[in-house]
Design a protein around this motif. Structure first.
Motif, PDB file in Angstrom:
ATOM      1  N   UNK A 185      56.809  38.283  57.824  1.00 42.83           N
ATOM      2  CA  UNK A 185      56.727  38.678  56.446  1.00 42.83           C
ATOM      3  C   UNK A 185      55.127  38.477  55.999  1.00 42.83           C
ATOM      4  N   UNK A 186      54.755  37.427  56.518  1.00 43.37           N
ATOM      5  CA  UNK A 186      53.158  37.128  56.160  1.00 43.37           C
ATOM      6  C   UNK A 186      52.244  38.027  56.917  1.00 43.37           C
ATOM      7  N   UNK A 187      52.268  38.200  58.119  1.00 43.85           N
ATOM      8  CA  UNK A 187      51.418  39.067  58.944  1.00 43.85           C
ATOM      9  C   UNK A 187      51.631  40.576  58.263  1.00 43.85           C
ATOM     10  N   UNK A 188      52.772  41.117  57.882  1.00 39.51           N
ATOM     11  CA  UNK A 188      52.979  42.290  57.346  1.00 39.51           C
ATOM     12  C   UNK A 188      52.443  42.413  55.820  1.00 39.51           C
ATOM     13  N   UNK A 189      52.444  41.473  55.063  1.00 37.33           N
ATOM     14  CA  UNK A 189      51.735  41.734  53.877  1.00 37.33           C
ATOM     15  C   UNK A 189      50.249  41.650  54.050  1.00 37.33           C
ATOM     16  N   UNK A 190      49.813  40.785  55.005  1.00 39.57           N
ATOM     17  CA  UNK A 190      48.376  40.689  55.291  1.00 39.57           C
ATOM     18  C   UNK A 190      47.809  42.159  55.854  1.00 39.57           C
ATOM     19  N   UNK A 191      48.603  42.771  56.486  1.00 36.39           N
ATOM     20  CA  UNK A 191      48.172  44.239  57.259  1.00 36.39           C
ATOM     21  C   UNK A 191      48.170  45.232  55.928  1.00 36.39           C
ATOM     22  N   UNK A 192      49.377  45.168  55.318  1.00 34.95           N
ATOM     23  CA  UNK A 192      48.992  46.212  54.245  1.00 34.95           C
ATOM     24  C   UNK A 192      48.017  45.966  53.103  1.00 34.95           C
ATOM     25  N   UNK A 248      60.759  29.848  54.638  1.00 35.86           N
ATOM     26  CA  UNK A 248      61.163  31.247  53.620  1.00 35.86           C
ATOM     27  C   UNK A 248      60.510  31.044  52.433  1.00 35.86           C
ATOM     28  N   UNK A 249      60.649  29.747  51.828  1.00 33.95           N
ATOM     29  CA  UNK A 249      60.037  29.446  50.658  1.00 33.95           C
ATOM     30  C   UNK A 249      58.564  29.589  50.527  1.00 33.95           C
ATOM     31  N   UNK A 250      57.912  28.892  51.679  1.00 35.35           N
ATOM     32  CA  UNK A 250      56.509  29.015  52.041  1.00 35.35           C
ATOM     33  C   UNK A 250      55.913  30.440  51.971  1.00 35.35           C
ATOM     34  N   UNK A 251      56.568  31.190  52.914  1.00 33.77           N
ATOM     35  CA  UNK A 251      56.504  32.769  53.262  1.00 33.77           C
ATOM     36  C   UNK A 251      56.513  33.282  51.928  1.00 33.77           C
ATOM     37  N   UNK A 321      56.233  47.298  53.035  1.00 29.26           N
ATOM     38  CA  UNK A 321      56.119  47.106  54.286  1.00 29.26           C
ATOM     39  C   UNK A 321      55.996  45.952  54.916  1.00 29.26           C
ATOM     40  N   UNK A 322      55.801  44.947  54.272  1.00 28.40           N
ATOM     41  CA  UNK A 322      55.798  43.388  54.815  1.00 28.40           C
ATOM     42  C   UNK A 322      57.154  43.069  54.906  1.00 28.40           C
ATOM     43  N   UNK A 323      58.123  43.568  54.089  1.00 25.56           N
ATOM     44  CA  UNK A 323      59.629  43.409  54.389  1.00 25.56           C
ATOM     45  C   UNK A 323      60.104  44.053  55.573  1.00 25.56           C
ATOM     46  N   UNK A 324      59.821  45.428  56.015  1.00 19.97           N
ATOM     47  CA  UNK A 324      60.155  46.205  56.978  1.00 19.97           C
ATOM     48  C   UNK A 324      59.524  45.572  58.316  1.00 19.97           C
ATOM     49  N   UNK A 325      58.296  45.006  58.312  1.00 23.80           N
ATOM     50  CA  UNK A 325      57.518  44.371  59.364  1.00 23.80           C
ATOM     51  C   UNK A 325      58.372  43.007  59.623  1.00 23.80           C
ATOM     52  N   UNK A 326      58.767  42.239  58.618  1.00 26.31           N
ATOM     53  CA  UNK A 326      59.556  41.004  58.904  1.00 26.31           C
ATOM     54  C   UNK A 326      60.969  41.146  59.461  1.00 26.31           C
ATOM     55  N   UNK A 327      61.357  42.560  59.281  1.00 27.90           N
ATOM     56  CA  UNK A 327      62.741  42.641  59.989  1.00 27.90           C
ATOM     57  C   UNK A 327      62.723  42.936  61.375  1.00 27.90           C
ATOM     58  N   UNK A 328      61.759  43.311  62.051  1.00 25.84           N
ATOM     59  CA  UNK A 328      61.418  43.852  63.382  1.00 25.84           C
ATOM     60  C   UNK A 328      62.060  42.805  64.145  1.00 25.84           C
ATOM     61  N   UNK A 329      62.689  43.254  65.438  1.00 29.40           N
ATOM     62  CA  UNK A 329      63.246  42.286  66.429  1.00 29.40           C
ATOM     63  C   UNK A 329      62.102  41.059  67.124  1.00 29.40           C
ATOM     64  N   UNK A 330      62.305  40.024  67.510  1.00 24.35           N
ATOM     65  CA  UNK A 330      61.337  39.118  67.697  1.00 24.35           C
ATOM     66  C   UNK A 330      60.453  39.641  68.876  1.00 24.35           C
TER      67      UNK A 330
END
Length: 797
Positions: A185-192, A248-251, A321-330
């Motif tokens: 979630x953090x990485x996705x939000x940074x990218x966007x 999750x709270x920190x994210x 985008x961040x939410x979509x990115x956070x749901x991808x399989x590991x």
């Protein structure tokens, strides 16, 4: 010499050899300077400048600059001569020097402002000066903005749509394997977010005249900020990997910070356009944002429904985008994250390289969030000026200079029974016609100069209204910092000219064109024994008002101040009177009622300002004519000055409270009275704190010990000097004495020295050339800071 020639003449061979060497030497000397003519062919320019330096973009000596040149961003900007579809310039440099140059177009053929550049890609042009030659160039590499420049706020819906499409593309193939990851979630939000910030920098690069290929260099401070956030929170997530709920709270918290950072970056586009750099804590204090409604009202009016919608779409797109990115399989996200890591390292390295080699260095490109946070942390940080050792000679000079007294009474015949201080808002001295202004918008100020003394070197001590009020009323320098004596300590114990005159039976008034509630100005005036204080909220006038917002931005037609003054003056005919008439039409946004006259093309702000200043001048003419009609002119001293100056693009700034160059602090100062003055010029160096001591000398009052100024009615001395500061962007200190002006940037530990006789526009910093003088002036500033900082807080606290 004659004997030598006679002796040489006896030996013709010796004379011939001597003549040969003179000729060869003379030829070599004249040939050491090379002139190259550059002709640029284009049909896209109405005005053109060459922007240049030498030997790898280092600043050339000023003697090599062309006549119509100025300094900006460490480069020389020289105006080219236009001829139909071509522009020509001749550059003369010593042999073997290299000219580095590019071209800038500020006005198109229709006379409209534009921002065209030919930088020859990322390389820029260069020419070695080994021979005289002519270069003919065309505009094949010219970049001109489209009629409608890129505006990021018009593309919020596109960004949201693309985010939705990309998110769908990512999720659909894995819709049966979705698994939430707080780290992703953090990485996705940074990218966007970085994509949005890149768009911000594209728009700002165009404004700053930078090639769009330098986008990574311009956004490098943003990359540092966002990468720092990402690394920090991802590391915290790793350390708390066993605590899923906390992770999750920190994210969510980290994403909130990222979104806030993006919001700041978007709004920063307009802030930089106005302030010249990102907003900081000191600016929030100066604008009274935390205590008053003025700045908040301005922000609220700027947040139009269209802008709010655009901001929401950008932030919504990032979240999507961040939410979509956070749901991808590991398994899949790990592969992507590896690619992202490599790509991020490449982008970061490229940004570092481009930023290091940017020709444009300015606070404009700093990350706005970091600027605000760091300024809050360091707002009270002391400069080394406060603690460095200074000589006993400097300490003695500062102490004696602050304690000058004048015995006797200048107005020996006792004719002055009325004093008027007419304060022009935001008026630099060189736009007033008395000082040879090119625009001649103040004929009334000039009309009365035969009964005046004109001071040519008067300075504001801090380029902001509320600070100058304390200087003019109480005769002391501003506090060393961003706080003002008026706003923060309105009940301070420093005596004022109004309180001292009240002890002698005088009555006093203050008439202000805006709202005296701003920064406690009204409260301070009442504490300083002004008997009447009126502003736009209380003055009834037959002339129109500007505004209607119920905020500090509402203003009066400045003629209302004159009308109100005569109402008050006529009501106390037998009293000695002091009054301040403080105009406001020339405050940004420069308000006027008459039909707009086009004084200057290509600078809309300056043109509006000149129209407003013309109406200020009409108010002054109304005052002087009213005094004459009432037979009050002989027994009235009229003082015309300004609280500070105003900039219109010089030294890369607009408005006033950002720097302490001449346009910011050099103000008009004229004394009018037909009995005492006869049109003389006075060139002594002075400051606004000298007004109260001058008035006390005029009528024979003893100067209070707290007052730091001097009487300007004495002869003056070559040791006259004054000091000034500006704490809102960088922490700037300055002093002026004789022909020298020194500016010290405490935030960057850099000094600038200017010879104002030879360089009145402050284009050529000669601190390195005159190092001894720069060192002496720096020590003088340190001595003043230490003395004044200790004394002033004895009074205000």
């Amino acid at each position: 010499m004659l004997n030598l020639i006679n002796k040489s003449y006896r030996n013709k061979w010796q004379l011939l050899v001597l003549f040969f060497f003179i000729q060869v030497g003379g030829h070599c000397t004249s040939d050491t300077l090379i002139t190259q003519k550059i002709t640029y062919y284009t049909s896209h320019a109405g005005q053109m400048y060459m922007v240049w330096d030498i030997n790898g973009w280092t600043l050339p000596e000023k003697r090599f600059w062309n006549e119509k040149s100025f300094l900006k961003d460490g480069m020389v900007w020289s105006k080219m001569k236009g001829d139909k579809d071509s522009f020509v310039i001749n550059i003369t440099l010593p042999r073997n020097m290299q000219l580095d140059f590019m071209f800038w177009i500020p006005i198109n053929p229709s006379g409209d402002s534009t921002n065209g550049w030919d930088t020859y890609g990322d390389q820029t042009y260069s020419s070695k000066f080994v021979e005289h030659k002519t270069m003919n160039m065309d505009d094949r590499a010219l970049w001109m903005p489209s009629k409608k420049e890129f505006n990021i706020f018009e593309h919020g819906w596109r960004y949201f749509f693309i985010s939705f499409a990309v998110s769908t593309f990512l999720i659909v193939p894995f819709r049966k394997k979705l698994l939430f990851s707080s780290t992703s979630l953090i990485i996705g939000s940074l990218l966007a977010s970085i994509v949005v910030v890149a768009m911000v920098r594209v728009q700002m690069n165009s404004r700053l005249g930078q090639n769009r290929g330098n986008i990574f260099g311009a956004m490098f401070p943003d990359l540092v900020w966002f990468f720092s956030i990402g690394i920090f929170f991802i590391l915290v997530m790793f350390l708390l990997r066993k605590f899923q709920k906390i992770r999750t709270s920190i994210a969510i918290f980290s994403v909130s910070i990222i979104l806030l950072s993006v919001l700041f970056s978007l709004i920063n586009i307009e802030i930089v356009k106005f302030l010249g750099r990102p907003v900081n804590y000191q600016w929030l204090y100066y604008s009274d944002f935390m205590a008053g409604s003025d700045a908040k009202s301005a922000v609220a009016r700027g947040l139009t429904p269209t802008l709010i919608t655009s901001l929401s779409l950008f932030l919504g797109g990032i979240l999507l985008f961040a939410f979509a990115f956070s749901m991808l399989p590991a398994s899949f996200s790990k592969k992507i994250n590896s690619g992202i890591g490599i790509f991020g390292l490449v982008v970061f390295s490229l940004g570092f390289y481009q930023n290091k080699n940017l020709k444009y260095k300015s606070g404009k490109i700093e990350n706005p969030v970091w600027e605000l946070v760091s300024s809050t942390i360091t707002s009270e940080k002391s400069s080394k000026l406060f603690s460095m050792e200074v000589s006993d000679e400097v300490r003695t000079f500062i102490k004696d200079y602050h304690n000058q007294t004048t015995e006797g009474r200048y107005d020996t015949s006792g004719v002055i029974k009325n004093i008027i201080l007419f304060v022009l808002e935001s008026t630099p001295y060189d736009l007033v016609s008395v000082y040879d202004s090119a625009y001649n918008v103040t004929p009334n100020i000039k009309r009365w100069t035969n009964i005046s003394t004109i001071y040519t070197n008067m300075y504001a001590h801090l380029p902001a209204t509320v600070y100058s009020m304390g200087n003019m009323v109480a005769g002391v320098y501003p506090l060393i910092g961003h706080q003002s004596m008026v706003a923060s300590y309105p009940a301070n114990t420093v005596p004022s000219i109004s309180s001292e005159l009240k002890k002698q039976g005088w009555t006093s008034s203050l008439f202000f064109g805006a709202d005296l509630a701003y920064s406690n100005m009204g409260l301070y005036a009442r504490n300083q024994k002004f008997d009447v204080t009126d502003d736009n909220t209380t003055i009834e006038c037959r002339f129109a008002k500007f505004g209607g917002t119920n905020s500090f931005l509402d203003q009066l037609d400045d003629r209302c101040l004159v009308e109100r003054y005569f109402q008050w003056s006529d009501s106390v005919p037998n009293k000695k009177k002091l009054s301040m008439l403080w105009t406001t039409q020339t405050h940004h946004h420069y308000l006027f009622k008459n039909k707009e006259v086009e004084y200057v093309k290509g600078n809309k702000d300056l043109n509006r300002y000149l129209n407003a200043l013309r109406e200020n001048d009409e108010a002054f003419g109304m005052l002087m004519d009213g005094l004459k009609q009432r037979d009050m002119l002989n027994n009235t001293l009229v003082i015309l000055t300004a609280d500070h100056g105003e900039a219109f693009g010089t030294h890369d700034q607009i408005i006033h409270a950002t720097k302490i160059y001449e346009e910011n602090i050099h103000v008009p100062f004229i004394l009018y009275n037909p009995i005492l003055f006869n049109g003389k010029i006075n060139n002594r160096v002075a400051g606004l704190i000298d007004i109260p001591p001058t008035l006390s000398h005029l009528i024979g009052l003893k100067k209070p010990a707290e007052w730091q100024g001097k009487s300007l009615l004495t002869g003056g001395s070559d040791k006259d000097r004054t000091f000034f500061i500006c704490p809102f962007n960088d922490f700037l200190f300055g002093t002026r004495t004789g022909k020298w002006k020194f500016i010290y940037n405490a935030a960057k530990n850099e000094g600038e020295l200017y010879n104002l006789e030879a360089d009145p526009k402050e284009l050529n910093n000669v601190a390195a050339q005159f190092a001894d003088i720069a060192k002496k002036e720096f020590e003088m500033i340190a001595g003043w800071v230490q003395y004044h900082n200790k004394k002033i807080y004895e009074y205000v606290k």
